[in-house]
Design a protein around this motif. Structure first.
Motif, short mmCIF file in Angstrom:
data_model
loop_
_atom_site.label_atom_id
_atom_site.label_comp_id
_atom_site.label_asym_id
_atom_site.label_seq_id
_atom_site.Cartn_x
_atom_site.Cartn_y
_atom_site.Cartn_z
N GLN A 137 -44.67 43.86 77.78
CA GLN A 137 -44.55 45.21 78.32
C GLN A 137 -43.66 45.19 79.55
OE1 GLN A 137 -48.33 46.84 79.34
NE2 GLN A 137 -47.53 48.86 79.86
N ALA A 138 -42.80 46.19 79.69
CA ALA A 138 -41.93 46.28 80.86
C ALA A 138 -42.77 46.46 82.11
CB ALA A 138 -40.95 47.43 80.71
N ARG A 139 -42.40 45.80 83.19
CA ARG A 139 -43.14 45.85 84.44
C ARG A 139 -42.34 46.45 85.59
NH1 ARG A 139 -47.39 42.33 83.76
NH2 ARG A 139 -48.32 43.45 85.52
N PHE A 140 -41.01 46.40 85.47
CA PHE A 140 -40.13 46.94 86.51
C PHE A 140 -39.09 47.85 85.86
CE2 PHE A 140 -41.33 42.70 88.07
CZ PHE A 140 -41.78 42.98 89.36
N GLU A 141 -38.54 48.76 86.67
CA GLU A 141 -37.35 49.47 86.27
C GLU A 141 -36.30 49.30 87.36
OE1 GLU A 141 -37.92 54.06 87.26
OE2 GLU A 141 -39.44 53.33 85.86
N VAL A 142 -35.03 49.31 86.92
CA VAL A 142 -33.91 49.04 87.82
C VAL A 142 -32.86 50.13 87.65
CG1 VAL A 142 -32.09 47.40 88.45
CG2 VAL A 142 -34.31 46.55 87.64
N VAL A 143 -32.32 50.59 88.76
CA VAL A 143 -31.17 51.50 88.74
C VAL A 143 -30.08 50.87 89.61
CG1 VAL A 143 -30.28 53.80 89.22
CG2 VAL A 143 -32.66 53.51 88.48
N PRO A 144 -29.02 50.37 89.01
CA PRO A 144 -27.94 49.80 89.80
C PRO A 144 -27.14 50.91 90.50
CG PRO A 144 -27.88 49.01 87.52
CD PRO A 144 -28.78 50.21 87.57
N LEU A 145 -27.09 50.86 91.82
CA LEU A 145 -26.24 51.78 92.56
C LEU A 145 -24.85 51.22 92.76
CD1 LEU A 145 -28.67 53.10 95.34
CD2 LEU A 145 -28.30 53.95 93.01
N GLY A 146 -24.70 49.92 92.63
CA GLY A 146 -23.41 49.26 92.72
C GLY A 146 -23.51 47.89 92.11
N VAL A 147 -22.50 47.48 91.35
CA VAL A 147 -22.60 46.23 90.59
C VAL A 147 -21.47 45.24 90.87
CG1 VAL A 147 -23.83 47.41 88.74
CG2 VAL A 147 -21.36 47.09 88.55
N LYS A 148 -20.43 45.66 91.56
CA LYS A 148 -19.26 44.81 91.73
C LYS A 148 -19.27 44.09 93.08
CE LYS A 148 -16.20 47.88 89.05
NZ LYS A 148 -14.96 48.70 89.11
N GLY A 149 -18.48 43.03 93.14
CA GLY A 149 -18.11 42.45 94.41
C GLY A 149 -16.67 42.85 94.69
N GLY A 150 -16.24 42.71 95.95
CA GLY A 150 -14.82 42.91 96.20
C GLY A 150 -14.43 44.29 96.67
N ILE A 151 -13.35 44.83 96.11
CA ILE A 151 -12.59 45.87 96.79
C ILE A 151 -12.99 47.30 96.43
CG2 ILE A 151 -10.59 44.35 96.99
CD1 ILE A 151 -9.34 45.84 94.63
N ASP A 152 -13.83 47.51 95.46
CA ASP A 152 -14.18 48.87 95.04
C ASP A 152 -15.33 49.37 95.90
OD1 ASP A 152 -14.85 51.24 93.85
OD2 ASP A 152 -15.03 50.44 91.82
N GLU A 153 -15.02 50.12 96.97
CA GLU A 153 -16.05 50.54 97.92
C GLU A 153 -17.05 51.52 97.32
OE1 GLU A 153 -12.50 53.30 98.82
OE2 GLU A 153 -12.85 51.23 98.20
N THR A 154 -16.74 52.10 96.15
CA THR A 154 -17.67 53.03 95.50
C THR A 154 -18.67 52.33 94.59
OG1 THR A 154 -16.29 53.42 93.53
CG2 THR A 154 -15.84 54.78 95.49
N ASN A 155 -18.59 50.99 94.47
CA ASN A 155 -19.41 50.30 93.47
C ASN A 155 -19.70 48.87 93.93
OD1 ASN A 155 -20.75 49.59 91.15
ND2 ASN A 155 -19.05 49.99 89.75
N LEU A 156 -20.35 48.74 95.08
CA LEU A 156 -20.67 47.44 95.65
C LEU A 156 -22.17 47.16 95.55
CD1 LEU A 156 -18.43 47.67 98.86
CD2 LEU A 156 -17.97 46.32 96.80
N SER A 157 -22.54 45.91 95.64
CA SER A 157 -23.89 45.43 95.34
C SER A 157 -25.01 46.26 95.94
CB SER A 157 -24.04 43.98 95.83
OG SER A 157 -23.17 43.12 95.16
N ALA A 158 -25.83 46.85 95.08
CA ALA A 158 -27.03 47.58 95.49
C ALA A 158 -27.85 47.87 94.24
CB ALA A 158 -26.69 48.88 96.22
N TYR A 159 -29.10 47.40 94.20
CA TYR A 159 -29.94 47.55 93.02
C TYR A 159 -31.29 48.12 93.42
CZ TYR A 159 -26.49 44.67 90.67
OH TYR A 159 -25.32 44.19 90.15
N LEU A 160 -31.61 49.30 92.90
CA LEU A 160 -32.94 49.87 93.10
C LEU A 160 -33.90 49.24 92.10
CD1 LEU A 160 -32.27 53.70 93.57
CD2 LEU A 160 -32.34 51.88 95.30
N LEU A 161 -35.04 48.79 92.60
CA LEU A 161 -36.06 48.18 91.75
C LEU A 161 -37.41 48.76 92.12
CD1 LEU A 161 -36.47 44.56 90.57
CD2 LEU A 161 -38.35 45.58 91.88
N ALA A 162 -38.19 49.16 91.11
CA ALA A 162 -39.51 49.76 91.33
C ALA A 162 -40.48 49.30 90.25
CB ALA A 162 -39.41 51.29 91.30
N PRO A 163 -41.78 49.33 90.53
CA PRO A 163 -42.74 49.16 89.44
C PRO A 163 -42.49 50.23 88.38
CG PRO A 163 -43.83 49.05 91.59
CD PRO A 163 -42.43 49.51 91.84
#
Length: 320
Positions: A26-52
């Motif tokens: 059974q799934a225990r967490f949910e994730v919403v990526p707010l940003g997934v890249k490294g580097g130069i794209d300032e609109t899409n840099l590392s940030a991951y929402l995680l919740a029960p």
């Protein structure tokens, strides 16, 4: 022709993973990526929402992009509330792996519009944020030492490595582990626990043999029993460059080859069977797009452990 066929195979593989993922348990967490890249794209840099699962008690793992990521999630119908509601009410706290701008710029820029909450980091990372960002000069000091009631917005909570800490306003706890990010400089891994389930998020990290360190080995020793007991649901780990990147130009990051070497080191502790189908969320791929495509192809080709490799998309929710 062969390259086109392989890319079609890669597409089918990714779609299959997005649709089915880990089907056991059974799934225990949910994730919403707010940003997934490294580097130069300032609109899409590392940030991951995680919740029960089935809650909005999110923590934000790193905070390179916040507002643009929330808006992308709304565009994709992941969230159906206003941006301000997600920012101020859904996000209960921030976990900063290290103080490089591509991991904290969203937190800094959005702080005037944010609500009171806790920022968690290790001592060195917290010191850098307080001295260089929230210092009343480069940016308003919204921390504990802010001048005036209106500025005292963020509580800066220092995490002690290997000590389990309750996460304010959630049912989760966290344990921090040190990573090497161009030795002797450090990053952080966060082991998040909810009931008897765990998720492991790594900030930027180099491979042990490149960094002349044992920090990933120590982390794998802690993770291995949780994998064998099926309590650890996922590892978020970066791959920033394709295999062609020279060792002396990695700057504390991983390539597909180095990631898979580290996964084999982990398999030595768990047994290969325990890693078959285990979910690895691949983070921090650096632009340009041609490099990101190459990273994915190299990982899929060399995945002899049959890991469930998942390449997250900004704003698209998934479960663990």
């Amino acid at each position: 022709m062969m390259r086109t066929t392989f890319r079609f195979f890669l597409f089918i593989l990714l779609v299959t993973q997005i649709t089915f993922g880990q089907k056991t348990g059974q799934a225990r967490f949910e994730v919403v990526p707010l940003g997934v890249k490294g580097g130069i794209d300032e609109t899409n840099l590392s940030a991951y929402l995680l919740a029960p699962i089935h809650t909005t008690d999110y923590i934000c793992l790193d905070a390179g992009t916040i507002n643009a990521g929330i808006e992308k999630a709304i565009e994709k119908n992941t969230f159906t509330v206003p941006t301000a509601t997600v920012l101020q009410e859904y996000i209960k706290g921030y976990f900063i792996s290290h103080a490089h701008l591509d991991h904290v710029s969203g937190l800094i820029i959005n702080s005037p519009a944010d609500a009171a909450k806790t920022v968690y980091a290790t001592a060195k990372c917290m010191e850098m944020m307080e001295n260089h960002y929230f210092n009343g000069e480069t940016w308003a000091n919204f921390g504990d030492e802010g001048i005036g009631y209106q500025l005292k917005k963020y509580h800066f909570q220092t995490l002690k490595p290997l000590q389990e800490t309750a996460i304010h306003k959630t049912t989760m706890t966290v344990k921090a582990f040190s990573l090497s990010h161009v030795n002797p400089f450090e990053s952080t891994a966060f082991l998040i626990k909810n009931d008897d389930a765990y998720a492991l998020y790594l900030g930027d990290t180099g491979a042990d043999y490149i960094e002349k360190s044992n920090k990933l080995h120590l982390l794998w020793e802690a993770a291995a029993p949780l994998i064998k007991s099926k309590q650890l649901k996922v590892i978020f780990i970066e791959v920033s460059f394709p295999n062609e990147q020279a060792d002396n130009a990695l700057y504390g990051h991983l390539t597909p080859k180095l990631l898979l070497q580290e996964m084999h080191n982990l398999a030595n502790l768990t047994g290969k069977k325990a890693l078959k189908g285990f979910k690895i969320v691949v983070t921090h791929l650096k632009p340009p797009t041609s490099n990101m495509i190459k990273i994915k192809e190299q990982l899929v080709r060399a995945n002899d452990l049959e890991l469930d490799l998942y390449f997250p998309e900004q704003g698209v929710r998934f479960e663990l």
